[in-house]
Design an enzyme around this catalytic site. Structure first.
Site, PDB file in Angstrom:
ATOM      1  N   ASP A   1      42.483  16.910  25.620  1.00 30.23           N
ATOM      2  CA  ASP A   1      41.484  16.528  26.632  1.00 30.23           C
ATOM      3  C   ASP A   1      40.059  16.747  26.225  1.00 30.23           C
ATOM      4  OD1 ASP A   1      40.518  16.688  29.221  1.00 30.23           O
ATOM      5  OD2 ASP A   1      40.736  18.793  29.426  1.00 30.23           O
TER       6      ASP A   1
ATOM      7  N   HIS B   1      37.932   7.712  24.816  1.00 26.09           N
ATOM      8  CA  HIS B   1      39.244   7.594  24.510  1.00 26.09           C
ATOM      9  C   HIS B   1      39.812   6.779  23.167  1.00 26.09           C
ATOM     10  CE1 HIS B   1      39.638   9.078  28.457  1.00 26.09           C
ATOM     11  NE2 HIS B   1      39.164   8.069  29.132  1.00 26.09           N
TER      12      HIS B   1
ATOM     13  N   TRP C   1      46.185   8.606  37.625  1.00 30.91           N
ATOM     14  CA  TRP C   1      46.135   7.220  38.345  1.00 30.91           C
ATOM     15  C   TRP C   1      44.907   7.229  39.265  1.00 30.91           C
ATOM     16  CZ3 TRP C   1      48.608   3.387  36.266  1.00 30.91           C
ATOM     17  CH2 TRP C   1      50.093   3.653  35.491  1.00 30.91           C
TER      18      TRP C   1
ATOM     19  N   LEU D   1      59.944  12.583  12.406  1.00 33.44           N
ATOM     20  CA  LEU D   1      59.510  13.189  13.503  1.00 33.44           C
ATOM     21  C   LEU D   1      59.722  12.367  14.734  1.00 33.44           C
ATOM     22  CD1 LEU D   1      57.170  15.201  14.617  1.00 33.44           C
ATOM     23  CD2 LEU D   1      55.596  13.407  13.828  1.00 33.44           C
TER      24      LEU D   1
HETATM   25  C1  IPE Z   1      45.009  16.504  31.527  1.00 33.32           C
HETATM   26  O1  IPE Z   1      43.719  16.210  31.297  1.00 33.32           O
HETATM   27  C2  IPE Z   1      45.816  15.113  31.388  1.00 33.32           C
HETATM   28  C3  IPE Z   1      45.700  14.607  30.040  1.00 33.32           C
HETATM   29  C4  IPE Z   1      45.215  15.218  28.953  1.00 33.32           C
HETATM   30  C5  IPE Z   1      46.450  13.353  30.004  1.00 33.32           C
HETATM   31  P1  IPE Z   1      42.985  15.988  32.730  1.00 33.32           P
HETATM   32  O2  IPE Z   1      41.349  15.943  32.306  1.00 33.32           O
HETATM   33  O3  IPE Z   1      43.352  14.999  33.461  1.00 33.32           O
HETATM   34  O4  IPE Z   1      43.173  17.462  33.426  1.00 33.32           O
HETATM   35  P2  IPE Z   1      42.077  18.048  34.553  1.00 33.32           P
HETATM   36  O5  IPE Z   1      41.696  17.113  35.538  1.00 33.32           O
HETATM   37  O6  IPE Z   1      40.895  18.537  33.713  1.00 33.32           O
HETATM   38  O7  IPE Z   1      42.945  19.190  35.120  1.00 33.32           O
HETATM   39  C1  IPE Z   2      41.476  13.478  28.160  1.00 31.86           C
HETATM   40  O1  IPE Z   2      40.035  13.113  28.211  1.00 31.86           O
HETATM   41  C2  IPE Z   2      42.184  11.921  28.404  1.00 31.86           C
HETATM   42  C3  IPE Z   2      42.944  11.584  29.667  1.00 31.86           C
HETATM   43  C4  IPE Z   2      43.085  12.607  30.602  1.00 31.86           C
HETATM   44  C5  IPE Z   2      43.455  10.372  29.674  1.00 31.86           C
HETATM   45  P1  IPE Z   2      39.418  13.140  29.464  1.00 31.86           P
HETATM   46  O2  IPE Z   2      39.192  11.874  29.849  1.00 31.86           O
HETATM   47  O3  IPE Z   2      40.000  14.293  30.638  1.00 31.86           O
HETATM   48  O4  IPE Z   2      37.913  13.638  29.053  1.00 31.86           O
HETATM   49  P2  IPE Z   2      36.880  14.882  30.113  1.00 31.86           P
HETATM   50  O5  IPE Z   2      37.927  16.162  30.394  1.00 31.86           O
HETATM   51  O6  IPE Z   2      36.500  13.953  30.916  1.00 31.86           O
HETATM   52  O7  IPE Z   2      35.887  15.249  29.043  1.00 31.86           O
HETATM   53 MG    MG Z   3      39.978  16.141  31.045  1.00 34.16          MG
END
Ligand code: IPE
Ligand code: IPE
Ligand code: MG
Length: 249
Positions: free
Chosen positions: A21, A38, A70, A132
């Site tokens: 995240d 990303h 999504w 792995l």
């Molecule tokens: C959790 O991150 C999902 C992934 C890392 C793929 P999010 O950024 O989507 O989660 P929330 O919205 O902070 O809970």
């Molecule tokens: C995690 O990073 C990647 C996915 C959830 C796909 P985020 O896109 O959630 O990044 P923040 O949380 O907005 O910084």
């Molecule tokens: Mg996030």
């Protein structure tokens, strides 16, 4: 001594799960588009897979895209899907060369056809590998997984009734996407958020949780070794007393 050298090689977790995240915040801090975050995050994922292989972790699960994701803006979803196709396509050769097996957990029926084809191709081509296992949680939601398992059990009952009271936790686990994968001993979440976000709810019931403020695109091999090191400093009691654990040793 480096963190990697400090690790107790007899206590390497078999399975580490990671909530990757902070890509968006990493990009925002640099005045860049979220998608650049990303794409930098994809590099961290690669580094962490290498780090896991180096210390003999057997399974690493990477939360790449949740069911809830999504609902992000359509351009971001499309960007993430195309990044996924390119990452897998460009890394498939190395995966095979390094004896890595790729698995996907999640509702892949929701994926665009080209993404599904690419991902499935990598899964099939790497399925004989014995090193792995990299598990990618894609279009993954834990409550959906558990509900789906329950529905499958009920269908089985409808076809051929059985003794309901004989169902064990192991039987139930066999209906989850993660059947054949041991539960993670360690769950890592980056970016300072202290939540699980619908990830592996059943499987992490006794995992050690490790949270770090590091944003995922900045997460390095060294950070991964540090997480494993911190895990090794914990005493896993599973409900017992410290004294009982000491006598077992
Ligand atoms: C959790 O991150 C999902 C992934 C890392 C793929 P999010 O950024 O989507 O989660 P929330 O919205 O902070 O809970
Ligand atoms: C995690 O990073 C990647 C996915 C959830 C796909 P985020 O896109 O959630 O990044 P923040 O949380 O907005 O910084
Ligand atoms: Mg996030």
């Amino acid at each position: 001594m480096s963190t990697k050298e400090k690790l107790d090689t007899s206590r390497i977790p078999q399975h580490v799960a990671v909530i990757m995240d902070g890509n968006g915040r990493w990009a925002a801090l640099r005045g860049k588009d979220r998608l650049e975050g990303h794409s930098q995050g994809a590099k961290s994922a690669r580094a962490v897979v290498e780090a896991a292989a180096e210390i003999g972790v057997k399974y690493i699960t990477l939360y790449a895209f949740s069911m809830e994701n999504w609902n992000r803006p359509q351009t971001e979803v499309a960007g993430l899907m195309s990044l996924l196709i390119h990452s897998i396509a460009s890394q498939l050769g190395d995966l095979i060369k390094n004896n890595i097996r790729l698995k996907i957990i999640g509702d892949t029926s929701l994926l665009p056809a080209d993404v599904y084809t690419q991902v499935n191709d990598a899964v099939v081509k790497s399925q004989q590998n014995t090193g792995l296992t990299v598990v990618i949680a894609l279009s993954y939601g834990s409550r959906y997984e558990i509900l789906n398992a329950t529905k499958q059990l009920l269908h089985k009952y409808q076809e051929q009734p059985f003794d309901i009271d004989s169902i064990t936790e192991q039987d139930f686990s066999n209906y989850l996407y993660t059947k054949d994968i041991p539960d993670p001993e360690l769950l890592v979440r980056t970016s300072g958020e202290l939540r699980i976000s619908n990830f592996l709810l059943w499987q992490i019931s006794y995992s050690e949780l490790y949270f770090t403020d590091v944003l995922w695109p900045d997460f390095s091999k060294e950070d991964f070794f540090e997480a494993v090191y911190q895990y090794q400093q914990r005493e896993r009691r599973f409900g017992k007393t410290s004294q009982q654990i000491a006598t077992l040793k």
